[in-house]
Design a protein around this motif. Structure first.
Motif, mmCIF file in Angstrom:
data_model
loop_
_atom_site.group_PDB
_atom_site.id
_atom_site.type_symbol
_atom_site.label_atom_id
_atom_site.label_comp_id
_atom_site.label_asym_id
_atom_site.label_seq_id
_atom_site.Cartn_x
_atom_site.Cartn_y
_atom_site.Cartn_z
ATOM 1 N N LYS A 374 0.855 -1.183 0.000
ATOM 2 C CA LYS A 374 0.000 0.000 0.000
ATOM 3 C C LYS A 374 0.889 1.229 0.000
ATOM 4 N N ASN A 505 -5.563 4.352 0.114
ATOM 5 C CA ASN A 505 -5.646 2.992 -0.408
ATOM 6 C C ASN A 505 -7.052 2.407 -0.313
ATOM 7 N N TRP A 507 -9.745 3.637 -1.252
ATOM 8 C CA TRP A 507 -10.529 3.853 -2.466
ATOM 9 C C TRP A 507 -10.604 2.582 -3.311
ATOM 10 N N ASP A 508 -9.611 1.704 -3.160
ATOM 11 C CA ASP A 508 -9.539 0.494 -3.991
ATOM 12 C C ASP A 508 -10.263 -0.698 -3.373
ATOM 13 N N LYS A 510 -13.083 -3.204 -2.366
ATOM 14 C CA LYS A 510 -14.322 -3.599 -3.041
ATOM 15 C C LYS A 510 -15.287 -4.262 -2.059
#
Length: 544
Positions: A374, A505, A507-508, A510
């Protein structure tokens, strides 16, 4: 012998007493849910144990069979939901069938048992039948002729007004010590002629589960029927039906029903909470449904390990949830990357002793496990938790986690510019407005009492909503009297939301990803963050 050829991703825990007799000749198990509601954690034990024996312990076969014999409670919605729930449990049945597939065959078996003189038609009202069975009294219709019994059964199948007055009862014993053997009903006409969700109006009379189950088990080649101990008294009826019809015997393997403290399992009660809007739906994380606990953060592996470990037990106990969540933590810890989130009510700090331009470094997502890297940002502007900042004193040395030590300088408070008045570790002057931190990266982190999380403001911080939950019931177990007004014992507030800013990080991340926010705990992503809305993360219990 155990086949040791478990499907990929499945492991077979070594549990004592988890062997099936006569397994060498082959193993066929079945999971027979009634499509009248969503599967809950109690059903999952039966499903996972059947899957364990068929696919993990032995190289066998698992049948998912819908016990769709009750038209008044069942529908296609629940049927489809159960198929989804079984998939959520990571179970792939070899065959999917329906009891309704065999209605014609079960009808033939009913005619057969009547002709053998082992069943009779009865028009005694249902409540009277119950009272007479309790009193061990025989029905006045018990010794009617085979011809009359068959004629009345034909009227039942036509659904005539006369036919709907009758039921078919097995002629076992009216005074048996085992109440389930006191001439149980095996065929009946529903009070309301509700069309069957698969067969429509083709049939007017339907078999009971107790009659249909052994017949279809034998027909489908089931070798081992897994049943909870609550069916112990009915096991004798199951075996009697197979013997009376001269059908292949099936071995019965029993296990205890599972119950949890402060948990509602009743479909009726759960439906009422859904309809009243107390919860968001059948997948609400506070619900004991399969989709509810999965949404809360329960993994298939954690659930299976727990259920299999409980498998041999015959004792019904009101369990605490901490055991199952502790097992689950061992699973998610291996896959949960570490991130940082700071509560929205944060404190902006100026960092001294650092270059002017922000910069980033690649760091491992997890200190122990290889989960990739990250990006960690460093700059002169960082934010800290207000809760931490209120405990700081001027000149105190603290540790910025995963960075190094720093001295606290120039604390400014929202209400006054005076120096801190620390009482019981927390200042009495209100929230901290700002402060300075003087880096001392060579300091001894073991010597500091306060180790705090932080984030550089000079990155694209990700807004997040953190949601925690309490049990729906405020009491471990309700008495029979309390069950009558169970709604009085609902926890007044069982959902808690807070808002924070997380590192870039996040934001990624899911939906369904597991992560750990340092010092906040483990979370499952329920909704990924977008530019227009925060990411939503449900806190996962860890058994503490």
């Amino acid at each position: 012998m155990a086949a040791n050829n478990a499907p990929k991703g499945k492991k077979a825990p070594k549990i004592k007493q988890m062997e099936l007799p006569n397994a060498a000749a082959g193993v066929v198990t079945r999971f027979p849910p009634e499509p009248s509601g969503y599967l809950h954690i109690g059903h999952s034990k039966a499903a996972l144990l059947n899957d364990y024996f068929a696919h993990i312990q032995y190289n066998g076969k698992l049948i998912l069979r819908f016990d769709d014999t009750n038209t008044e409670k069942e529908n296609a919605e629940y049927q489809d939901a159960i198929r989804e729930d079984v998939a959520l449990l990571g179970i792939k049945p070899d065959t999917i069938s329906y009891t309704s597939d065999y209605f014609d065959h079960i009808d033939e078996q009913c005619v057969k048992i009547i002709k053998a003189g082992k069943a009779y038609a009865d028009d005694t009202p249902g409540d009277v039948i119950s009272a007479m069975r309790l009193a061990r009294e025989p029905s006045a219709r018990r010794d009617e002729s085979i011809e009359d019994n068959l004629a009345r059964y034909e009227e039942m199948k036509k659904g005539t007004e006369e036919g709907r007055k009758w039921c078919i009862r097995a002629k076992i014993s009216h005074a048996n010590d085992n109440a389930s053997l006191r001439d149980p009903v095996i065929y009946r006409c529903p009070k309301n002629q509700t069309p069957h969700h698969r067969t429509g109006e083709k049939y007017k009379a339907y078999p009971t589960y107790q009659f249909a189950c052994p017949v279809v088990d034998s027909l489908e080649g089931v070798t081992h029927a897994l049943r909870t101990t609550e069916y112990n008294d009915q096991d004798a009826q199951y075996k009697w039906i197979l013997k009376a019809l001269e059908l292949r015997p099936v071995y019965i393997w029993t296990f205890s029903k599972i119950q949890f403290v402060r948990t509602l399992m009743s479909k009726r009660k759960l439906t009422k909470l859904v309809n009243a809007g107390v919860v968001s739906g059948w997948d609400d994380p506070r619900f004991p449904t399969v989709r509810g606990i999965r949404r809360r953060g329960m993994t298939v592996e954690g659930l299976r390990d727990f259920m299999v470990s409980q498998g041999p037990s015959k004792n019904v106990v009101n369990m605490d949830w901490h055991t199952i969540w502790t097992m689950n933590k061992k699973v998610i810890d291996l896959k949960a990357g570490r991130y940082t989130a700071i509560d929205k009510d944060s404190v902006v700090c100026k960092v001294k002793g650092l270059q002017e331009e922000p910069y980033s470094e690649a760091k491992p997502r997890h200190a122990k496990y290889d989960l990739g890297e990250k990006k960690v940002w460093y700059s002169q502007n960082v934010i800290l938790e207000q809760e931490d900042a209120r405990t700081f004193a001027e000149g105190e040395e603290i540790t910025l986690m995963n960075w190094g030590n720093a001295y606290v300088r120039n604390i400014q408070y929202a209400k006054t510019g005076d120096k801190a008045d620390i009482t019981d570790g927390v200042n009495a002057l209100g929230n901290v407005a700002s402060m300075e931190l003087e880096l001392h990266l060579d300091g001894d982190f073991k010597a500091t009492k306060k180790k705090v999380t932080w984030l550089s403001k000079d990155q694209e911080l990700c807004p997040v909503e953190l949601v925690d939950f309490d049990h729906l019931l405020a009491k471990d177990k309700l008495t029979e009297e309390e069950e009558e007004h169970w709604e009085d014992f609902l926890t007044p507030k069982s959902e808690f939301k807070s808002y924070a800013e997380a590192d870039c990080n996040v934001w990624d991340i899911k939906v369904d990803d597991f992560i750990q926010f340092d010092r906040k705990g483990y979370f499952r992503c329920d909704k990924a963050a977008t530019k227009d809305s925060p990411g939503v993360f449900f806190k996962i219990p860890t058994g503490k």
